[in-house]
Each structure stands twice: as structure tokens, then as C-alpha cells.
Design a protein around this motif. Sequence first.
Motif, PDB file in Angstrom:
ATOM      1  N   VAL A   2       0.851  -1.183   0.000  1.00  0.00           N
ATOM      2  CA  VAL A   2       0.000   0.000   0.000  1.00  0.00           C
ATOM      3  C   VAL A   2       0.891   1.239   0.000  1.00  0.00           C
ATOM      4  CG1 VAL A   2      -1.756   1.261   1.259  1.00  0.00           C
ATOM      5  CG2 VAL A   2      -1.776  -1.226   1.268  1.00  0.00           C
ATOM      6  N   CYS A   3       0.569   2.178  -0.862  1.00  0.00           N
ATOM      7  CA  CYS A   3       1.344   3.406  -0.958  1.00  0.00           C
ATOM      8  C   CYS A   3       0.402   4.591  -0.766  1.00  0.00           C
ATOM      9  CB  CYS A   3       2.034   3.485  -2.317  1.00  0.00           C
ATOM     10  SG  CYS A   3       2.997   4.977  -2.527  1.00  0.00           S
ATOM     11  N   PHE A   4       0.715   5.450   0.203  1.00  0.00           N
ATOM     12  CA  PHE A   4      -0.075   6.640   0.451  1.00  0.00           C
ATOM     13  C   PHE A   4       0.653   7.850  -0.118  1.00  0.00           C
ATOM     14  CE2 PHE A   4      -1.362   3.821   3.922  1.00  0.00           C
ATOM     15  CZ  PHE A   4      -2.732   3.845   3.736  1.00  0.00           C
ATOM     16  N   CYS A   5      -0.075   8.676  -0.805  1.00  0.00           N
ATOM     17  CA  CYS A   5       0.496   9.891  -1.371  1.00  0.00           C
ATOM     18  C   CYS A   5      -0.378  11.065  -0.954  1.00  0.00           C
ATOM     19  CB  CYS A   5       0.568   9.784  -2.890  1.00  0.00           C
ATOM     20  SG  CYS A   5       1.272  11.232  -3.653  1.00  0.00           S
ATOM     21  N   PHE A   6       0.194  11.983  -0.182  1.00  0.00           N
ATOM     22  CA  PHE A   6      -0.536  13.149   0.281  1.00  0.00           C
ATOM     23  C   PHE A   6       0.121  14.404  -0.274  1.00  0.00           C
ATOM     24  CE2 PHE A   6      -1.047  10.044   3.755  1.00  0.00           C
ATOM     25  CZ  PHE A   6      -2.415   9.891   3.681  1.00  0.00           C
ATOM     26  N   LEU A   7      -0.683  15.366  -0.604  1.00  0.00           N
ATOM     27  CA  LEU A   7      -0.188  16.623  -1.110  1.00  0.00           C
ATOM     28  C   LEU A   7      -0.256  17.663   0.004  1.00  0.00           C
ATOM     29  CD1 LEU A   7       0.811  18.282  -3.503  1.00  0.00           C
ATOM     30  CD2 LEU A   7      -1.566  18.789  -4.004  1.00  0.00           C
ATOM     31  N   VAL A   8       0.904  18.095   0.466  1.00  0.00           N
ATOM     32  CA  VAL A   8       0.993  19.118   1.498  1.00  0.00           C
ATOM     33  C   VAL A   8       1.879  20.225   0.953  1.00  0.00           C
ATOM     34  CG1 VAL A   8       1.758  19.652   3.835  1.00  0.00           C
ATOM     35  CG2 VAL A   8       0.725  17.443   3.350  1.00  0.00           C
ATOM     36  N   ASP A   9       1.381  21.456   0.989  1.00  0.00           N
ATOM     37  CA  ASP A   9       2.198  22.576   0.543  1.00  0.00           C
ATOM     38  C   ASP A   9       2.027  23.749   1.485  1.00  0.00           C
ATOM     39  OD1 ASP A   9      -0.349  23.360  -0.204  1.00  0.00           O
ATOM     40  OD2 ASP A   9       0.325  24.316  -2.032  1.00  0.00           O
ATOM     41  N   GLN A  10       2.911  24.725   1.340  1.00  0.00           N
ATOM     42  CA  GLN A  10       2.904  25.903   2.173  1.00  0.00           C
ATOM     43  C   GLN A  10       2.974  27.129   1.269  1.00  0.00           C
ATOM     44  OE1 GLN A  10       6.157  26.306   4.974  1.00  0.00           O
ATOM     45  NE2 GLN A  10       4.710  26.020   6.636  1.00  0.00           N
ATOM     46  N   LYS A  11       2.160  28.107   1.552  1.00  0.00           N
ATOM     47  CA  LYS A  11       2.095  29.300   0.720  1.00  0.00           C
ATOM     48  C   LYS A  11       2.283  30.535   1.593  1.00  0.00           C
ATOM     49  CE  LYS A  11      -0.875  31.396  -2.731  1.00  0.00           C
ATOM     50  NZ  LYS A  11      -2.174  31.332  -3.389  1.00  0.00           N
ATOM     51  N   ARG A  12       3.184  31.427   1.169  1.00  0.00           N
ATOM     52  CA  ARG A  12       3.418  32.681   1.879  1.00  0.00           C
ATOM     53  C   ARG A  12       2.742  33.813   1.126  1.00  0.00           C
ATOM     54  NH1 ARG A  12       9.780  32.943   3.487  1.00  0.00           N
ATOM     55  NH2 ARG A  12       9.719  31.271   5.023  1.00  0.00           N
ATOM     56  N   MET A  13       2.050  34.667   1.879  1.00  0.00           N
ATOM     57  CA  MET A  13       1.376  35.812   1.285  1.00  0.00           C
ATOM     58  C   MET A  13       1.750  37.063   2.066  1.00  0.00           C
ATOM     59  SD  MET A  13      -2.414  34.299   0.607  1.00  0.00           S
ATOM     60  CE  MET A  13      -2.579  33.737   2.291  1.00  0.00           C
ATOM     61  N   VAL A  14       1.922  38.159   1.351  1.00  0.00           N
ATOM     62  CA  VAL A  14       2.170  39.451   1.979  1.00  0.00           C
ATOM     63  C   VAL A  14       0.827  40.139   2.148  1.00  0.00           C
ATOM     64  CG1 VAL A  14       3.310  41.675   1.752  1.00  0.00           C
ATOM     65  CG2 VAL A  14       4.446  39.617   0.938  1.00  0.00           C
ATOM     66  N   ARG A  15       0.466  40.434   3.382  1.00  0.00           N
ATOM     67  CA  ARG A  15      -0.817  41.077   3.630  1.00  0.00           C
ATOM     68  C   ARG A  15      -0.706  42.586   3.520  1.00  0.00           C
ATOM     69  NH1 ARG A  15      -3.614  38.892   8.721  1.00  0.00           N
ATOM     70  NH2 ARG A  15      -5.426  39.628   7.604  1.00  0.00           N
ATOM     71  N   ARG A  16       0.253  43.190   4.174  1.00  0.00           N
ATOM     72  CA  ARG A  16       0.490  44.627   4.127  1.00  0.00           C
ATOM     73  C   ARG A  16       1.985  44.876   4.156  1.00  0.00           C
ATOM     74  NH1 ARG A  16      -2.695  46.134   9.244  1.00  0.00           N
ATOM     75  NH2 ARG A  16      -4.340  44.664   8.882  1.00  0.00           N
ATOM     76  N   CYS A  17       2.421  45.957   3.536  1.00  0.00           N
ATOM     77  CA  CYS A  17       3.831  46.319   3.628  1.00  0.00           C
ATOM     78  C   CYS A  17       3.982  47.829   3.523  1.00  0.00           C
ATOM     79  CB  CYS A  17       4.665  45.610   2.575  1.00  0.00           C
ATOM     80  SG  CYS A  17       4.313  46.088   0.900  1.00  0.00           S
ATOM     81  N   LYS A  18       5.038  48.336   4.152  1.00  0.00           N
ATOM     82  CA  LYS A  18       5.368  49.743   4.023  1.00  0.00           C
ATOM     83  C   LYS A  18       6.884  49.876   4.017  1.00  0.00           C
ATOM     84  CE  LYS A  18       4.983  51.035   8.884  1.00  0.00           C
ATOM     85  NZ  LYS A  18       4.327  51.929   9.826  1.00  0.00           N
ATOM     86  N   PRO A  19       7.401  50.841   3.289  1.00  0.00           N
ATOM     87  CA  PRO A  19       8.850  50.977   3.136  1.00  0.00           C
ATOM     88  C   PRO A  19       9.529  51.395   4.426  1.00  0.00           C
ATOM     89  CG  PRO A  19       7.709  52.734   1.986  1.00  0.00           C
ATOM     90  CD  PRO A  19       6.664  51.809   2.491  1.00  0.00           C
ATOM     91  N   VAL A  20      10.771  50.959   4.587  1.00  0.00           N
ATOM     92  CA  VAL A  20      11.600  51.327   5.730  1.00  0.00           C
ATOM     93  C   VAL A  20      12.933  51.846   5.209  1.00  0.00           C
ATOM     94  CG1 VAL A  20      10.557  49.706   7.341  1.00  0.00           C
ATOM     95  CG2 VAL A  20      12.492  48.987   5.993  1.00  0.00           C
ATOM     96  N   ALA A  21      13.662  52.522   6.070  1.00  0.00           N
ATOM     97  CA  ALA A  21      14.991  53.002   5.696  1.00  0.00           C
ATOM     98  C   ALA A  21      15.947  51.820   5.667  1.00  0.00           C
ATOM     99  CB  ALA A  21      15.476  54.035   6.700  1.00  0.00           C
TER     100      ALA A  21
END
Length: 68
Positions: A2-21
Motif C-alpha cells: 500500500v502506498c499513500f500519497c498526500f499533497l501538502v504545501d505551504q504558501k506565503r502571502m504578503v498582507r500589508r507592507c510599508k517601506p523602511v529606511a
Amino acid sequence: MVCFCFLVDQKRMVRRCKPVAGSCSRCGRGASVAEMRTSTRFCYIPFYWKSWKAIICSFCGAVLKSYR
């Protein structure tokens, strides 16, 4: 056999950003502080979220420093 194959992934998202020095140490462009969200999915169904802040490069997208 028996072979089990699961799809697991990770996703990064930028919600808000503001510039810095400062600038990116890799490409020399501008940096920004961003609220990031990481979601882990199992078979396309999200089951875990984590929010954190990071200093990222606005040009190449490299994470320069993270605050978890």
C-alpha cells in the motif's frame, strides 16, 4: 503493498507592507516591513495559518529578517 500519497504545501502571502529606511544586502534595492501570512494546506484544504512580520526586499522578495 500500500502506498499513500498526500499533497501538502505551504504558501506565503504578503498582507500589508510599508517601506523602511535601509537596503537589501543581496541586491542593494529598497527594503520594506511586511505582515506575512503562511498557510499550510493538506490536499488543497488549508488547515493551519500563521501570521508574522518580516523585513523583505521590495525588488527580489528575499526575507532579510523575520519577527515571529
